[in-house]
Design an enzyme around this catalytic site. Structure first.
Site, PDB file in Angstrom:
ATOM      1  N   SER A 143      22.540 -51.658   6.193  1.00  0.00           N
ATOM      2  CA  SER A 143      21.569 -51.922   7.104  1.00  0.00           C
ATOM      3  C   SER A 143      20.774 -50.563   7.369  1.00  0.00           C
ATOM      4  CB  SER A 143      21.874 -52.470   8.316  1.00  0.00           C
ATOM      5  OG  SER A 143      20.902 -52.676   9.544  1.00  0.00           O
ATOM      6  N   TYR A 156      27.113 -53.062  15.990  1.00  0.00           N
ATOM      7  CA  TYR A 156      26.421 -53.112  15.000  1.00  0.00           C
ATOM      8  C   TYR A 156      26.040 -51.709  14.136  1.00  0.00           C
ATOM      9  CZ  TYR A 156      23.438 -55.270  11.337  1.00  0.00           C
ATOM     10  OH  TYR A 156      22.784 -55.873  10.343  1.00  0.00           O
TER      11      TYR A 156
END
Ligand code: NAD
Length: 261
Positions: A143, A156
């Protein structure tokens, strides 16, 4: 059909980016193992469609990415029923947003397990088979959050930074075996998950659809456009080509310029 005769496992491929990877591999003739949660009838429809596209087998495996034994069993099942695995994509992921003092411990544990440790377990099981075959392609969906942080996303961001480090390490360990190991780091990708947030945000903030898209969702993305799942999957497909054999240990951004800022 340059992937004819090859097999691919894509974790978290019952929707979104993972399903797009599975479709892309099938479009080039690969047999695929799809994985993830969802409605059984919907999953069966996708599985059958993949077989129709590829002319090869498609399996569904319900392995829970929090369970190392189920992950290893999925890799062995692929080996037994489809051969390989020649390609694995570590893609399953979840998100939870809260400041550190309110972050539930079980959410931290789940995100680290699904978004990071599952990739370790997948690679631990698949690398010996790839080394024996002297060919392999390992791709992880990281990401923009593997490169930069945002507040309230401690688990995350930690998991995705970890995935970037794991990618580099296994790339070095497998470099002389015809195996490449890379991360793809998308920015905001247009998935049903994102689309569903828009009406609620419009109501909560008294905004138009365009304002929600540009001022809330795409604030960090200079192009002010969502990345599409097809764009991400096209890069994964390229990484499987022979022309991409020298690309290993890389973290490739597909983020509309987010991490350039
Ligand atoms: P999604 O919610 O559409 O797909 C997630 C998939 O993971 C689903 O198939 C789900 O069933 C599966 N999954 C969740 N928990 C699981 C578990 N315990 N075991 C097995 N499967 C499980 O989301 P997406 O947007 O397609 O995200 C896919 C990946 O891309 C994730 O790793 C996410 O972090 C990453 N990503 C997404 C975006 C974005 O904007 N959508 C941006 C950057 C990175």
């Amino acid at each position: 059909m340059f992937l004819k005769g090859k097999s691919a496992i894509v974790t978290g491929s019952t929707s979104g980016i993972g399903l797009a990877y599975a479709k892309a591999f099938a479009s080039e003739g690969a047999s695929v193992v799809i994985n993830g949660f969802g409605d059984a009838a919907d999953i069966e429809k996708e599985r059958a469609a993949l077989e129709a596209t590829s002319g090869a087998k498609a399996l569904y495996d319900a392995a829970d990415m929090t369970k190392p034994d189920e992950i290893a069993a999925m890799v062995q099942r692929c080996h037994a029923e489809l051969g390989g695995p020649d390609i694995i994509v570590n893609n399953a992921g979840i998100q939870f947003v809260a400041p550190i003092e309110d972050f539930p411990v079980e959410k931290w544990d789940a995100i680290i397990a699904i978004n990071l440790s599952s990739a370790f377990h997948m690679m631990r099981a698949a690398v010996p088979l790839m080394k024996a075959a002297k060919w392999g392609r390992i791709i992880s969906t990281a990401s923009a959050h593997s490169l930069v942080a945002s507040p309230a996303k401690s688990a995350y961001v930690t998991a995705k930074h970890g995935l970037a480090g794991l990618t580099k390490t296994i790339a070095l360990e497998t470099a002389t075996f015809g195996i490449t190991v890379n991360a793809i780091s998308p920015g905001y990708v247009w998935t049903p998950l994102v689309e569903k947030q828009i009406p609620d945000t419009m109501a909560a903030r008294n905004m138009t659809r365009e304002q929600v898209m540009n001022d809330v969702l795409l604030d960090a993305q200079p192009t002010k456009e969502f990345v599409t799942v097809e764009q991400v999957a096209a890069l994964a497909l390229y990484l499987c080509r022979d022309e991409a054999k020298s690309i290993t240990g890389a973290n490739l951004s597909v983020d509309g310029g987010w991490t350039a800022a």
